[in-house]
Design a protein around this motif. Structure first.
Motif, PDB file in Angstrom:
ATOM      1  N   GLY A 136       0.725  -1.129   0.149  1.00 17.28           N
ATOM      2  CA  GLY A 136       0.008  -0.016  -0.025  1.00 17.28           C
ATOM      3  C   GLY A 136       0.785   1.358   0.117  1.00 17.28           C
ATOM      4  O   GLY A 136       2.261   1.144   0.133  1.00 17.28           O
ATOM      5  N   PRO A 137       0.151   2.426  -0.076  1.00 20.32           N
ATOM      6  CA  PRO A 137       1.069   3.731  -0.186  1.00 20.32           C
ATOM      7  C   PRO A 137       1.928   3.853   0.955  1.00 20.32           C
ATOM      8  O   PRO A 137       1.264   3.616   2.432  1.00 20.32           O
ATOM      9  CB  PRO A 137       0.005   4.750  -0.357  1.00 20.32           C
ATOM     10  CG  PRO A 137      -1.270   4.268   0.112  1.00 20.32           C
ATOM     11  CD  PRO A 137      -1.133   2.814  -0.154  1.00 20.32           C
ATOM     12  N   ILE A 138       3.093   4.535   0.943  1.00 25.18           N
ATOM     13  CA  ILE A 138       3.690   4.896   2.210  1.00 25.18           C
ATOM     14  C   ILE A 138       3.285   6.292   2.505  1.00 25.18           C
ATOM     15  O   ILE A 138       3.192   7.299   1.642  1.00 25.18           O
ATOM     16  CB  ILE A 138       5.337   5.119   1.837  1.00 25.18           C
ATOM     17  CG1 ILE A 138       5.685   3.922   1.325  1.00 25.18           C
ATOM     18  CG2 ILE A 138       6.114   5.361   3.172  1.00 25.18           C
ATOM     19  CD1 ILE A 138       6.918   3.575   0.888  1.00 25.18           C
ATOM     20  N   GLY A 139       2.689   6.344   3.725  1.00 24.93           N
ATOM     21  CA  GLY A 139       2.205   7.530   4.444  1.00 24.93           C
ATOM     22  C   GLY A 139       3.273   8.289   5.169  1.00 24.93           C
ATOM     23  O   GLY A 139       4.358   7.586   5.272  1.00 24.93           O
ATOM     24  N   PRO A 140       3.219   9.474   5.625  1.00 22.64           N
ATOM     25  CA  PRO A 140       4.149  10.285   6.401  1.00 22.64           C
ATOM     26  C   PRO A 140       4.619   9.526   7.613  1.00 22.64           C
ATOM     27  O   PRO A 140       5.565   9.359   8.206  1.00 22.64           O
ATOM     28  CB  PRO A 140       3.681  11.734   6.541  1.00 22.64           C
ATOM     29  CG  PRO A 140       2.582  11.842   5.490  1.00 22.64           C
ATOM     30  CD  PRO A 140       1.915  10.609   5.178  1.00 22.64           C
ATOM     31  N   GLY A 141       3.533   8.662   8.179  1.00 23.34           N
ATOM     32  CA  GLY A 141       3.732   7.944   9.561  1.00 23.34           C
ATOM     33  C   GLY A 141       4.356   6.824   9.070  1.00 23.34           C
ATOM     34  O   GLY A 141       4.900   6.162  10.238  1.00 23.34           O
ATOM     35  N   ASP A 142       4.588   6.294   7.842  1.00 19.99           N
ATOM     36  CA  ASP A 142       5.434   5.130   7.534  1.00 19.99           C
ATOM     37  C   ASP A 142       6.966   5.169   7.430  1.00 19.99           C
ATOM     38  O   ASP A 142       7.793   4.456   7.323  1.00 19.99           O
ATOM     39  CB  ASP A 142       4.852   4.257   6.226  1.00 19.99           C
ATOM     40  CG  ASP A 142       3.308   3.845   6.715  1.00 19.99           C
ATOM     41  OD1 ASP A 142       3.011   3.596   7.694  1.00 19.99           O
ATOM     42  OD2 ASP A 142       2.582   4.158   5.552  1.00 19.99           O
ATOM     43  N   VAL A 143       7.361   6.460   7.482  1.00 19.72           N
ATOM     44  CA  VAL A 143       8.591   6.945   6.841  1.00 19.72           C
ATOM     45  C   VAL A 143       9.732   6.479   7.952  1.00 19.72           C
ATOM     46  O   VAL A 143      10.700   5.876   7.674  1.00 19.72           O
ATOM     47  CB  VAL A 143       8.893   8.358   6.867  1.00 19.72           C
ATOM     48  CG1 VAL A 143      10.100   8.923   6.395  1.00 19.72           C
ATOM     49  CG2 VAL A 143       8.049   9.058   5.556  1.00 19.72           C
ATOM     50  N   ASP A 144       9.515   6.766   9.326  1.00 21.85           N
ATOM     51  CA  ASP A 144      10.413   6.143  10.159  1.00 21.85           C
ATOM     52  C   ASP A 144      10.618   4.615  10.135  1.00 21.85           C
ATOM     53  O   ASP A 144      11.723   4.172  10.195  1.00 21.85           O
ATOM     54  CB  ASP A 144       9.780   6.421  11.749  1.00 21.85           C
ATOM     55  CG  ASP A 144       9.989   7.953  11.797  1.00 21.85           C
ATOM     56  OD1 ASP A 144      10.804   8.687  11.090  1.00 21.85           O
ATOM     57  OD2 ASP A 144       9.245   8.685  12.633  1.00 21.85           O
ATOM     58  N   THR A 145       9.779   3.872   9.942  1.00 18.51           N
ATOM     59  CA  THR A 145       9.937   2.220   9.753  1.00 18.51           C
ATOM     60  C   THR A 145      10.574   2.114   8.858  1.00 18.51           C
ATOM     61  O   THR A 145      11.482   1.138   8.784  1.00 18.51           O
ATOM     62  CB  THR A 145       8.208   1.718   9.769  1.00 18.51           C
ATOM     63  OG1 THR A 145       7.393   2.408  10.356  1.00 18.51           O
ATOM     64  CG2 THR A 145       8.310   0.382  10.154  1.00 18.51           C
ATOM     65  N   ILE A 146      10.290   2.645   7.594  1.00 12.58           N
ATOM     66  CA  ILE A 146      11.100   2.249   6.364  1.00 12.58           C
ATOM     67  C   ILE A 146      12.483   2.922   6.429  1.00 12.58           C
ATOM     68  O   ILE A 146      13.357   1.902   6.288  1.00 12.58           O
ATOM     69  CB  ILE A 146      10.455   3.096   5.110  1.00 12.58           C
ATOM     70  CG1 ILE A 146       8.966   2.805   4.929  1.00 12.58           C
ATOM     71  CG2 ILE A 146      11.274   3.045   3.944  1.00 12.58           C
ATOM     72  CD1 ILE A 146       8.641   1.740   4.103  1.00 12.58           C
ATOM     73  N   LEU A 147      12.784   3.911   7.217  1.00 12.21           N
ATOM     74  CA  LEU A 147      14.158   4.052   7.316  1.00 12.21           C
ATOM     75  C   LEU A 147      14.862   3.407   8.250  1.00 12.21           C
ATOM     76  O   LEU A 147      16.046   3.001   8.067  1.00 12.21           O
ATOM     77  CB  LEU A 147      14.192   5.704   7.844  1.00 12.21           C
ATOM     78  CG  LEU A 147      13.902   6.654   6.615  1.00 12.21           C
ATOM     79  CD1 LEU A 147      13.778   8.058   7.451  1.00 12.21           C
ATOM     80  CD2 LEU A 147      14.984   6.570   5.630  1.00 12.21           C
ATOM     81  N   ALA A 148      13.820   2.939   9.360  1.00 10.50           N
ATOM     82  CA  ALA A 148      14.709   1.820  10.271  1.00 10.50           C
ATOM     83  C   ALA A 148      15.139   0.539   9.654  1.00 10.50           C
ATOM     84  O   ALA A 148      16.210   0.082   9.713  1.00 10.50           O
ATOM     85  CB  ALA A 148      13.661   1.731  11.441  1.00 10.50           C
ATOM     86  N   LYS A 149      14.111   0.143   8.844  1.00 12.72           N
ATOM     87  CA  LYS A 149      14.466  -1.050   8.043  1.00 12.72           C
ATOM     88  C   LYS A 149      15.647  -0.784   7.126  1.00 12.72           C
ATOM     89  O   LYS A 149      16.673  -2.039   6.954  1.00 12.72           O
ATOM     90  CB  LYS A 149      13.311  -1.574   7.167  1.00 12.72           C
ATOM     91  CG  LYS A 149      12.067  -1.712   7.934  1.00 12.72           C
ATOM     92  CD  LYS A 149      12.112  -3.166   8.728  1.00 12.72           C
ATOM     93  CE  LYS A 149      11.014  -3.496   9.776  1.00 12.72           C
ATOM     94  NZ  LYS A 149      11.210  -4.665  10.253  1.00 12.72           N
ATOM     95  N   LEU A 150      16.062   0.297   6.531  1.00 15.49           N
ATOM     96  CA  LEU A 150      17.264   0.685   5.501  1.00 15.49           C
ATOM     97  C   LEU A 150      18.067   0.611   6.507  1.00 15.49           C
ATOM     98  O   LEU A 150      19.069  -0.100   6.032  1.00 15.49           O
ATOM     99  CB  LEU A 150      16.883   1.930   4.927  1.00 15.49           C
ATOM    100  CG  LEU A 150      15.859   1.921   3.668  1.00 15.49           C
ATOM    101  CD1 LEU A 150      15.517   3.313   3.183  1.00 15.49           C
ATOM    102  CD2 LEU A 150      16.770   1.167   2.570  1.00 15.49           C
ATOM    103  N   GLY A 151      18.290   1.045   7.442  1.00 17.66           N
ATOM    104  CA  GLY A 151      19.399   1.302   8.504  1.00 17.66           C
ATOM    105  C   GLY A 151      19.723  -0.313   8.608  1.00 17.66           C
ATOM    106  O   GLY A 151      20.778  -0.397   8.763  1.00 17.66           O
ATOM    107  N   ALA A 152      18.807  -1.027   9.242  1.00 20.33           N
ATOM    108  CA  ALA A 152      18.966  -2.249   9.671  1.00 20.33           C
ATOM    109  C   ALA A 152      19.560  -3.248   8.587  1.00 20.33           C
ATOM    110  O   ALA A 152      20.164  -4.095   8.601  1.00 20.33           O
ATOM    111  CB  ALA A 152      17.570  -3.119  10.210  1.00 20.33           C
ATOM    112  N   ALA A 153      19.151  -2.805   7.339  1.00 22.55           N
ATOM    113  CA  ALA A 153      19.762  -3.755   6.000  1.00 22.55           C
ATOM    114  C   ALA A 153      21.307  -3.202   5.841  1.00 22.55           C
ATOM    115  O   ALA A 153      21.788  -3.716   4.983  1.00 22.55           O
ATOM    116  CB  ALA A 153      18.920  -3.234   4.847  1.00 22.55           C
ATOM    117  N   ARG A 154      21.782  -2.274   6.534  1.00 20.99           N
ATOM    118  CA  ARG A 154      23.361  -1.860   6.052  1.00 20.99           C
ATOM    119  C   ARG A 154      24.182  -2.968   6.700  1.00 20.99           C
ATOM    120  O   ARG A 154      24.080  -3.505   7.447  1.00 20.99           O
ATOM    121  CB  ARG A 154      23.584  -0.534   6.813  1.00 20.99           C
ATOM    122  CG  ARG A 154      23.452   0.663   5.806  1.00 20.99           C
ATOM    123  CD  ARG A 154      23.483   1.810   6.529  1.00 20.99           C
ATOM    124  NE  ARG A 154      22.470   2.777   6.066  1.00 20.99           N
ATOM    125  CZ  ARG A 154      22.305   3.429   5.031  1.00 20.99           C
ATOM    126  NH1 ARG A 154      23.529   3.510   4.119  1.00 20.99           N
ATOM    127  NH2 ARG A 154      21.651   4.214   4.657  1.00 20.99           N
TER     128      ARG A 154
END
Lengths: 144, 174, 641
Positions: free
Chosen positions: B156-174
């Motif tokens: 589904g669409p990424i809302g402003p409230g989902d940004v933190d989760t997405i960035l955290a998952k990106l950080g964990a993927a490093r």
């Protein structure tokens, strides 16, 4: 009839109508409801002969064959390794194509599933889900 | 007996209500999490979908963790998601796109109207890569790590409230 | 500014609904009349405010005010004004606002016009109506605000689904909604009467016009919806037993039963508890219909968004209203005084049979519609219940129902003789027998339901005119004409359904250019296929020439349309209407070797289905007008006589 008797009679008639219709409904549903099968279910449980069912899965790439009359098509529906041959006479819906999801309504004649209707949904959030063939009869193509 | 009869309709309704509630809260089978989470990206090679942006191949998805966004110009939620994706891209995140069942002129219009946060956009006119990804609709976004493994899927669409989760998952993927 | 004003009006209306409920509770046991007059006044003002809120939303749509989120997602500045208007209710928030607007307006009208029932019962009724409204206001304000602002403001909107851009569909939802919500008035009356234990003829007379009015709109809505699906979807069917269709059929069945039982209550003061129960059931079915459609828990050809939060809200309202009313019924109904008695063979008896059969059909449709949900919840099986089930169960009951419908109007109130009743329909029975004979000779092999349907339609059509025989037609009251017309409409519709299913002809071919095919009495020749374009679609259009015998040939142009936004293909069937049926042609796909798929149907008498529906609604209208004229006459006579 006395008032009390009449009241009882009307009440009982109402209950009888509701219970009777419920009974009629349930017995008819047992016969006439069409269950949803995936090719994996067919492979596991065998072919339900003569019974109206819905078959859902992916149209196998390269499997669509047009018959000479121009209005009959044969194709395979698969989910994972299981495959079922399907025949359909009619105008298929727009979203019907190879490597795409389909739900066919109809019944088996021998090993071939003869579809009376093909469904594909007009919805921008519709795409066939990944088929894994593990879930029994609950493989979740959004049937129309 | 008669008293019981009078309560019968309410009893029937309570049963019916229970069924409706069950149906409403049963897990929604119309969103399908991909079976590929924790697995490598399938191999694909998509041509460019828009001028000025290269196409997308699975070989591109190496090096840095990134987002792979499955979208289409005809999809209404994708338009609402576009500014949020733009925000994420501005923070230095690589966003790759896969355009589904789209046409070049429609897509160009979409990118002009809603912004173009994408590094590359692959053209997937028959949804084949989308299906291989196990994505069941648009928009969907995958977090892919530097080794090309899918770490997370957002449906589904990424809302402003989902940004933190997405960035955290990106950080964990490093 | 307009959006803020609309939101403010909505909040005010919600506050007024709460006030109306509180005043009604206080006024119920207060003998002074000021409070009760206050309830009436508040109800009227509440209706005005919610109407204002709706009007302001309409203005936002007509002006394409892109700072309102709802306009952005459902409209486009380049759309014709009709679709801008229809866009107001072509979405979840707008349609719910329309729903409460009709609810508020209905409450206001009751408060303004109703003079028949006891003032105390009316107060309770308006209290119940306020509580229903309040629930829906809360739903709008907390879970689906139609006036929410868009940020940032986009340049233009996102348009409306091309399938929904149809003048018929623009007015279909409001028609059904008026029907659904009209049932809420009957429901409120029932709750009011239960609270004051005042169930009698005055109560029935007050409730009847609302039931009748709502029923007329439901009939029109279902008829129009069926015709829309028939010509727009290109599948050639007129009823699919789709969950969304069933959601509109179930309130209609309950309302039809209520309409007849309320007549028994108004004329003979019988069936008190049963009428109250039906009023509760009818509105429950309307609410359940809305819930099923809006929550998306049943998958159907009509795709609507799934939203568990909104679904839960409506479900909670459902539990509160229906559960509350049924509990009230169980507690109170045994203390309501008993009505008058009647014989089994009498008009009341026939109406009771009508009610039982309608309830049984309702039960069957209800079970069939919800069984897939039930089965999935219990065993996890996915299954669908389709036409074979509904036809096999509801079909025979419907045939029994039309027989009762033929006998009811020729029976006398209170007591009659079976032999005399049958004697009054001797001619229709003979006609049916003749039809039976003709069918056995000419079409013996058709399906038993169609066979009986045609035989019965002939007899019932004649019998429904029986109440007019031997009467002075100019002095017959309009109410009688209304009943006769509505019953005749049922026979007409039945004739259409049975004839169409029995004698439909279908030809499915892949055709070369210039080839001729036969379907029913027609020869169809494919002349050419050309691309055409519309404002937001492109299409392939076939030119087909149809000829019947030696008559003048005529051209039909079915299209296969491609919409770009979102990419969708639709089939525009070409339909030619003749006195004895319709020719229905659909263009399919090319087969890659120069041939084109064509689907050709000859549907004899199919138009009778919707003509019958229109006659039923018209009959209802005559009856409604006739009754209000009669009542006005009576009150004038009372005042001056």
């Amino acid at each position: 009839m006395k008032p009390k008797q009449q009241r009882l009679f009307l009440g009982l008639a109402a209950v009888a109508a509701i219970v009777g219709s419920g009974f009629l409904a349930m017995s008819a549903i047992g016969e006439k409801a069409s269950f949803f099968y995936s090719p994996a279910d067919i492979a596991k449980d065998g072919v339900p002969q003569g019974q109206a069912i819905r078959l859902g899965g992916m149209v196998t790439g390269g499997s669509i064959k047009k018959a000479a009359d121009g209005v009959t098509i044969d194709f395979l529906v698969h989910d994972g390794p299981a495959k079922v041959p399907v025949r359909f006479r009619g105008i298929p819906p727009d979203l019907f194509k190879e490597n795409s999801g389909v739900v066919a309504e109809g019944r088996f004649e021998g090993a071939t599933f003869v579809a009376s209707n093909l469904l594909a949904k007009h919805d921008e959030r519709y795409m066939p889900p990944q088929m894994d063939g593990k879930q029994h009869k609950t493989t979740t193509l959004a049937a129309q | 007996m008669k008293r019981l009869l009078l309560w019968l309709p309410l009893g029937a309704f309570v049963v019916f209500f229970g069924i409706l509630a069950l149906g409403l809260y049963a897990p929604d089978d119309r969103t399908h999490p991909s079976k590929l989470i924790g697995k490598p990206m399938p191999t694909f090679n998509l041509p460019p979908a828009a001028s000025g942006r290269p196409g997308l191949t699975s070989a591109d998805l190496r090096g840095q963790p990134r987002l792979v966004n499955v979208f289409a110009s005809w999809c209404v939620p994708c338009a609402t998601e576009a500014p949020v994706l733009g925000m994420i891209a501005q923070q230095g995140v690589i966003v790759d796109g896969i355009a589904i069942r789209d046409r070049p002129q429609d897509l160009a219009g979409f990118l002009t109207r809603h912004g173009n946060p994408f590094r590359a956009i692959g053209d997937d006119p028959a949804s084949q890569v989308q299906i291989a990804l196990g994505s069941s609709g648009v928009p969907e976004t995958f977090v892919v790590d530097g080794a090309g493994m899918i770490r997370y899927q957002h449906i589904g669409p990424i809302g402003p409230g989902d940004v933190d989760t997405i960035l955290a998952k990106l950080g964990a993927a490093r | 500014m307009i959006a803020e004003a609309g939101l403010a009006a909505l909040w005010l209306a919600a506050a007024l609904a709460l006030l109306q409920f509180a005043l009604a509770c206080l006024g119920l046991n207060d003998e002074r009349t000021q409070l009760r007059h206050g309830v009436r006044a508040v109800a009227v003002v509440q209706g005005l405010f919610v109407a204002l809120a709706f009007a302001l939303l309409v203005i936002c749509f007509l002006r394409s005010d892109m700072s309102v989120q709802l306009v952005v997602t459902n409209s486009h500045s380049a759309k014709p004004w009709l679709y801008k208007l229809a866009g107001t209710w072509g979405n979840h928030e707008g349609s719910m606002l329309l729903w409460v607007t009709i609810l508020g307006a209905a409450g206001g009208l009751v408060a303004l016009l109703e003079r028949r029932v006891v003032e105390r019962t009316l107060t309770a009724t308006l209290g119940a109506q306020a509580l229903i409204s309040f629930g829906f206001y809360a739903f709008l304000l907390f879970a689906s605000n139609p006036f929410a602002r868009a940020f940032p403001v986009p340049e233009d909107g996102q348009g409306l689904n091309p399938l929904l851009q149809d003048p018929g569909l623009a007015f279909h939802p409001p028609t059904l909604y008026i029907g659904y919500v009209g049932m809420s008035v009957a429901f409120s009356f029932a709750v009011g009467a239960l609270v004051t234990r005042d169930v009698g003829r005055d109560f029935a007379r007050a409730m009847r016009p609302w039931v009748l009015g709502a029923w007329i709109f439901l009939t029109l809505g279902i008829t129009a919806g069926s015709y829309w699906a028939y010509y727009e979807l290109g599948w050639g069917g007129w009823w699919f037993w789709d969950p969304v269709e069933n959601a509109s059929l179930m309130p209609w069945l309950a309302a039809t039963a209520l309409l007849h039982s309320v007549t028994v209550l108004a004329t003979r003061d019988g069936l008190r508890a049963w009428t109250i129960m039906l009023a509760v059931v009818a509105f429950s079915m309307s609410m359940i219909g809305t819930f099923l459609v809006r929550s998306g828990i049943l998958t159907s050809v009509h795709a609507f968004a799934v939203d568990p939060e909104r679904g839960s809200f409506i479900l909670a309202l459902l539990a509160l209203y229906i559960g509350g009313a049924l509990a009230l019924f169980a507690i109170r109904i045994s203390t309501v005084k008993e009505g008058t008695q009647f014989d089994l063979v009498s008009r009341e008896g026939a109406l009771v049979a009508n009610n039982l059969l309608l309830s049984a059909i309702l039960g069957i449709v209800f079970v069939g519609t919800l069984y897939p949900l039930f089965a999935e919840a219990v065993s996890g099986d996915k299954l669908s219940v389709g036409p074979p089930y509904f036809n096999a169960t509801a079909g025979p009951l419907t045939l029994a129902l039309v027989i009762v419908m033929a006998l009811g109007p020729v029976s006398r109130w209170r007591r009659d003789e079976l032999r005399a009743v049958v004697g009054r329909v001797a001619i229709p029975v003979l006609l049916s027998a003749a039809a039976l004979l003709a069918m056995v000779v000419f079409a013996p092999r058709i399906h038993i339901l169609s066979f009986l349907g045609i035989v019965l339609a002939v007899g019932v059509g004649a019998a429904s005119l029986a109440p007019l025989w031997g009467r002075n037609l100019r002095r017959t009251p309009m109410i009688t004409y209304g009943m006769v017309l509505a019953h005749f409409g049922v026979a007409v519709s039945l004739a259409g359904m049975a004839t169409e299913s029995a004698f439909i002809k279908e030809t499915l071919v892949a055709s070369q250019m210039g080839e001729t095919h036969t379907v029913g009495p027609y020869k169809i020749t494919l002349k050419s296929i050309e691309p055409v374009a519309g404002p937001n679609w492109t299409a392939l259009e076939a030119e087909l020439v149809a000829q019947r015998g030696d008559n003048t040939p005529f051209t039909l142009r079915p299209q296969s349309r491609m919409f770009s936004n979102p990419p969708t293909e639709t089939n525009e069937a070409a339909i030619a209407t003749r006195l004895d049926g319709q020719l229905y042609l659909v263009l399919g796909k090319p087969d890659g070797q120069g041939r084109w798929q064509l689907r050709l149907w000859w549907k004899p008498m199919v138009t009778l289905i919707w003509l019958g529906g229109a006659l039923i609604a018209l009959g209802g209208l005559l009856s409604l007008i006739g009754r209000s004229l009669r009542e006005r006459g009576q009150s004038l006579r009372k005042a001056y006589g």
